[in-house]
Every structure is written in structure tokens, then in C-alpha cells.
Design an enzyme around this catalytic site. Structure first.
Site, PDB file in Angstrom:
ATOM      1  N   HIS A 185       7.587  12.505  10.350  1.00 39.76           N
ATOM      2  CA  HIS A 185       8.318  13.775  10.191  1.00 39.76           C
ATOM      3  C   HIS A 185       8.465  14.188   8.723  1.00 39.76           C
ATOM      4  CE1 HIS A 185      12.756  12.090   9.888  1.00 39.76           C
ATOM      5  NE2 HIS A 185      11.969  11.588   8.977  1.00 39.76           N
ATOM      6  N   GLY A 238       0.829  -1.198   0.000  1.00 42.44           N
ATOM      7  CA  GLY A 238       0.000   0.000   0.000  1.00 42.44           C
ATOM      8  C   GLY A 238       0.858   1.241   0.000  1.00 42.44           C
TER       9      GLY A 238
END
Length: 342
Positions: free
Chosen positions: A252, A232
Site C-alpha cells: 500500500h 536488500g
């Protein structure tokens, strides 16, 4: 009688000058790494001439580079003039545990130097400059420049791999039944988790391209029988029902909205009583020296993304339906940020 001028205290100026000259030391370390000097010193001390003969460099220039680096404890010079390893220079060996050779090579790459030359534009506008400079996003640029991408991802792969043992030493994964490692690449951390916790099952979630070498990695680790691979994308629907979802150096990379979406996907998939585990640099509140502060500048320049403090992670977790319950420090600069669904 002559009058001597008053001598000013210039220590602060020279301390700043050493920082300004840091780019010179970066280049010297990178050259030593590219030439393989650390590798030829692995068997013992050598003169600059012997080193130069083995790596194909000029003896005088090699001596001058090593002399400069020795002042920073990268290599050392013996009384007889021969050079030898220090704990720092040893990490420039290609085969050293937790080697930083790849990062040294990256820091000498002309593409990277060009990008950092545009940091001022990012600071002035608050926007990532790489898409403007390259006319494309970071991932598309990497796809179009595989040579640079190889150097870049090798460097950050080495850095990530050096964090695996500290994470496993600091955090007990054996409490879980199934751990999903989200956008995990080959899956080095998940393989380590399964080795540490023999009763845990693992799900490696990433693109098909990223996981092509994963089966061999888990076979070599002896844990392939407890691994499932699910394919995915970054913001895709996650495998459901696990009691731990790990995001290592993923959140991040995202803008705030995408970071919330990624964590909400975990909130929708997680089993009752499960744990969200985000592994990132947690910036100190007092601005002390921390690797996360420099990585934060990389993210700002390249992606328009950011590192966060504990308070900022708590706020991010809340937006995604989690409560931050703890931050577990490791012996590496990263921490495990734990949350529970609410």
C-alpha cells in the site's frame, strides 16, 4: 398571545458538528497520553487534583480535559468525583497490551498537524503534497528529522504489533516450509509465525539498518535457530525458493508500477505451488466505516499511494503473475490476501 417558532430537527447538524469537533477530542486524548494520566490511574481511581499533582498539570484544567474525554468513554468519573479507567483509556497506558499511546502522541505532533493542513491541495491536484511541502520525499524527510521519525514509527509500530496475534489466529502458516517476510523491519510478525509453526523456517528480508535489532528479538522468541536474515531494498531481488512470501503493509506504500514490480520480484523467486501473502487493509465495496479509509487518506497525502478493494487487489495480482485465491479476514482491521503464481 405569542407564537412559538417551529422547531426544526437539527439532529443532523449536531451529529456533523460532533464529527467536525473530532480534532478537539484528538488533542485532548493526545494531551492525556503525553502527561501519562493513564499510567498514574493504573493502580486505581484518583481525583483530578491527585492526578494533576502526579503528572505536573493544573488541577482545574486536568478535570476539564478528563470530563470531556469521559463523555467519549475515554476515562470515567465515579460518583465521588474520582476518575478511573475504561477499556478505552486503559489502552493509553505505555505498558498496555496493544497500547495506542504512541499513536495518540503522534496525532498531537505539530509536524503532523502542519501536513494535514495541506490535505486540500492533495485533493485538488490528486498528487501527494508532502514532497511539495517539505521539498523532499517522506523517507528523506524522516532521515533529516529523527525526532519526528521516532514518534511516527513508534506509533505505526504499535499499530502493526497489535495486528500480529489476530493474523496468527486467522491464518495457518504451518503448511509452509520457508516463509520470507519482505521489508519486515525487526521481524515481529515473522517471529510470531515461527513460534506458531515450529517446523517452518523464516527469512527476514530488509535493509541492514532495519534489521540491526532482529537477532535479539528472535533469540528472545526462542526461534533464532530457524531464522536467516537477508539484506536488500524495497524493489530488490528476493531470496529464491521459498513457498510463502509475506508483504505486510508494504504494497500500500507503493505507486502502482512499483507495487507490480515488488510482486513480480516475488513471482520470480517463489517456489512452484507457493503462496503470495499480502497483509493489508481491504477496503469494503460499500464504503462502510473502516480504518482503511482513513489510512488511505494518509497514503494519498504523504506518498501518493493507496489502499485497495478486493477487486483492485485481484487486478494488481494479475499484473504481477498471480491469481488472487482468497481474502482471510482477521479480528483486526487487516486481512491476509492470498495469491498463487500463474
Amino acid at each position: 398571545m405569542s407564537v412559538l417558532p417551529e422547531v426544526r430537527d437539527q439532529s443532523d447538524s449536531y451529529s456533523l458538528l460532533h464529527l467536525i469537533q473530532g480534532a478537539v477530542i484528538t488533542q485532548a486524548i493526545s494531551v492525556a497520553a503525553r502527561l501519562g494520566i493513564a499510567d498514574v490511574l493504573a493502580d486505581g481511581p484518583l481525583s483530578a487534583g491527585d492526578i494533576a499533582a502526579r503528572v505536573g498539570s493544573d488541577p482545574g484544567a486536568t478535570h476539564r480535559v478528563l470530563r470531556a474525554l469521559a463523555g467519549h468513554k475515554v476515562f470515567a468519573v465515579r460518583a465521588d468525583g474520582r476518575y478511573e479507567h475504561t477499556p478505552l483509556s486503559d489502552k493509553l497506558r505505555e505498558d498496555a497490551p496493544d497500547s495506542m499511546r504512541g499513536f495518540a502522541l503522534l496525532m498531537n505532533h505539530p509536524t503532523l498537524w502542519e501536513e494535514w493542513g495541506h490535505l486540500s491541495a492533495t485533493v485538488e491536484t490528486g498528487e501527494a503534497n508532502l514532497p511539495k511541502l517539505r521539498g523532499t520525499g517522506a523517507l528523506d524527510f524522516f532521515h533529516a528529522n529523527p525526532g519526528y521519525a521516532r514518534v511516527f514509527f513508534q506509533a505505526f509500530g504499535e499499530l502493526s504489533a497489535s495486528e500480529t496475534d489476530p493474523i496468527l489466529a486467522a491464518y495457518d502458516f504451518s503448511r509452509f516450509g520457508t516463509v520470507v517476510d519482505v521489508i519486515a523491519g525487526r521481524g515481529n510478525l515473522l517471529a510470531g509465525i515461527l513460534k506458531q509453526a515450529p517446523d517452518v523456517k523464516g527469512v527476514l528480508y530488509d535493509s541492514e539498518v532495519a534489521t540491526v535489532d532482529s537477532p535479539a528479538l528472535f533469540e528472545a522468541a526462542g526461534v533464532a535457530d530457524r531464522l536467516t536474515i537477508a539484506h536488500g531494498g524495497y524493489l530488490g531481488q528476493l531470496p529464491a525458493g521459498a513457498d510463502a512470501y509475506v508483504f505486510k503493509h508494504i504494497i500500500h506504500d507503493f505507486h502502482e508500477a512499483d507495487a507490480v514490480t515488488a510482486l513480480r520480484n516475488a513471482r520470480e523467486a517463489i517456489a512452484p505451488g507457493g503462496r503470495l501473502l499480502v497483509v493489508e487493509y481491504v477496503l469494503p465495496e460499500n464504503n462502510e466505516k473502516h480504518l482503511g479509509h482513513t489510512i488511505d487518506l494518509w497514503l494519498m497525502l504523504m506518498l501518493g499511494a493507496r489502499e485497495r478493494t478486493r477487486a483492485e487487489y485481484a487486478e494488481l495480482f494479475a499484473k504481477a503473475g498471480f491469481e488472487l485465491t482468497g481474502v482471510v479476514a482477521t479480528s483486526a482491521p487487516v486481512s491476509v490476501i492470498e495469491g498463487i503464481p500463474v
